[in-house]
Design a protein around this motif. Structure first.
Motif: not given
Ligand code: SAM
Length: 277
Positions: A1-23
């Motif tokens: 849970m992440s405060g404003i909704d019941t979805l996971p925190p964004l760090r977990e989302v990024i890790a789960a979906h492999g969203l390494s930032a592309k410049k």
């Protein structure tokens, strides 16, 4: 849970979906959902509005917009890697989030939106100014949107709200302020983003006026301003030489001294000049 909704925190989302930032895609993500909710609030009451968001990425601002009660959000994202994360948000807010995978420069969003429409985005820096100029120069005014709430590099934000006499004053200020009320709503340090960009950022809020502040033909105004600021250090009689017959007389008739420089001339006098050329 992440405060404003019941979805996971964004760090977990990024890790789960492999969203390494592309410049190359201008990916500097906002991971603090309290901050994204605060940005969404700068757009005002969204409960009766459709929101167009460009570049939702992992969805931090999208979640802010939906948590703030946006009636519907249409999000256009170029990076297909983000789609599964956005799909999870869509499922948590049934019927309120539509995601299009594609380039915002190529997609006409109008078919998917019902007025009133507000545009809210943490824009990719590589296409941010181009999109803003498109939104500010539609064929018809008022435009399809009521307001724009947009994140830019601080330096671009300052150019949008700049007043005559300042270094930042130029084409973008005139384009924005001729038909909009524009102000900087928030400032953000590089550390607000992951990864942090090199420069500070700011959120600019623009509200479309029902009609331009001063009458002028848009194309003429655009041309005269582009030419005047192309050589901003020159006196206008030199910068606009050959632009129209008797340019010195026309400058004087518009209330401008031929020895003035473009950066000292306000919007009203540029519009007067555009009416004369
Ligand atoms: N909204 C997210 C946030 O605040 O964390 C991401 C913002 S990030 C600065 C810019 C986003 O725009 C990225 O997700 C990137 O993939 C996307 N993007 C870049 N160029 C794009 C384009 N031409 N059309 C649509 N999306 C684009």
């Amino acid at each position: 849970m992440s405060g404003i909704d019941t979805l996971p925190p964004l760090r977990e989302v990024i890790a789960a979906h492999g969203l390494s930032a592309k410049k190359s895609l201008g990916q500097n993500f906002l991971l603090d959902l309290n901050l994204t909710a605060k940005i969404a609030r700068q757009a005002g009451d969204l409960t009766q509005a459709d929101v167009l968001e460009i570049g939702p990425g992992p969805g931090g601002l999208t979640r802010g917009l939906l948590a703030q009660g946006a009636r519907r959000v249409l999000a256009i994202e170029k990076d297909a890697r983000c789609l599964p994360a956005l799909e999870e948000i869509s499922a948590a807010y049934p019927g309120r989030l539509t995601v299009i995978n594609g380039d915002a420069l190529d997609i006409d969003p109008l078919a998917h939106l019902t007025p009133p429409i507000r545009i809210v985005a943490n824009l990719p820096y590589n296409v941010g100014t181009e999109l803003l100029v498109r939104w500010l120069t539609p064929k018809e005014w008022p435009p399809f949107w009521d307001s724009l709430t947009l994140m830019f590099q601080r330096e671009v934000a300052e150019r949008i709200v700049a007043q005559p006499g300042s270094k930042a004053y130029g084409r973008l200020a005139i384009l924005a302020q001729w038909r909009c009320e524009a102000h900087i709503a928030m400032s953000l340090p590089p550390g607000a983003f992951t990864p942090p960009p090199k420069v500070s950022s700011a959120v600019v809020h623009l509200t479309a006026l029902p009609a331009p502040r001063f009458p002028a033909d848009p194309q003429k105004l655009e041309r005269v301003v582009a030419r005047a600021f192309n050589q901003r250090r020159k006196m206008l009689r030199a910068a606009l030489k050959g632009f129209a017959p008797d340019i010195e007389d026309k400058l004087i008739a518009a209330g401008i001294q031929p020895t003035d420089r473009a950066e000292t001339v306000d919007l009203e006098r540029f519009c007067a000049l555009a009416r004369l050329v």
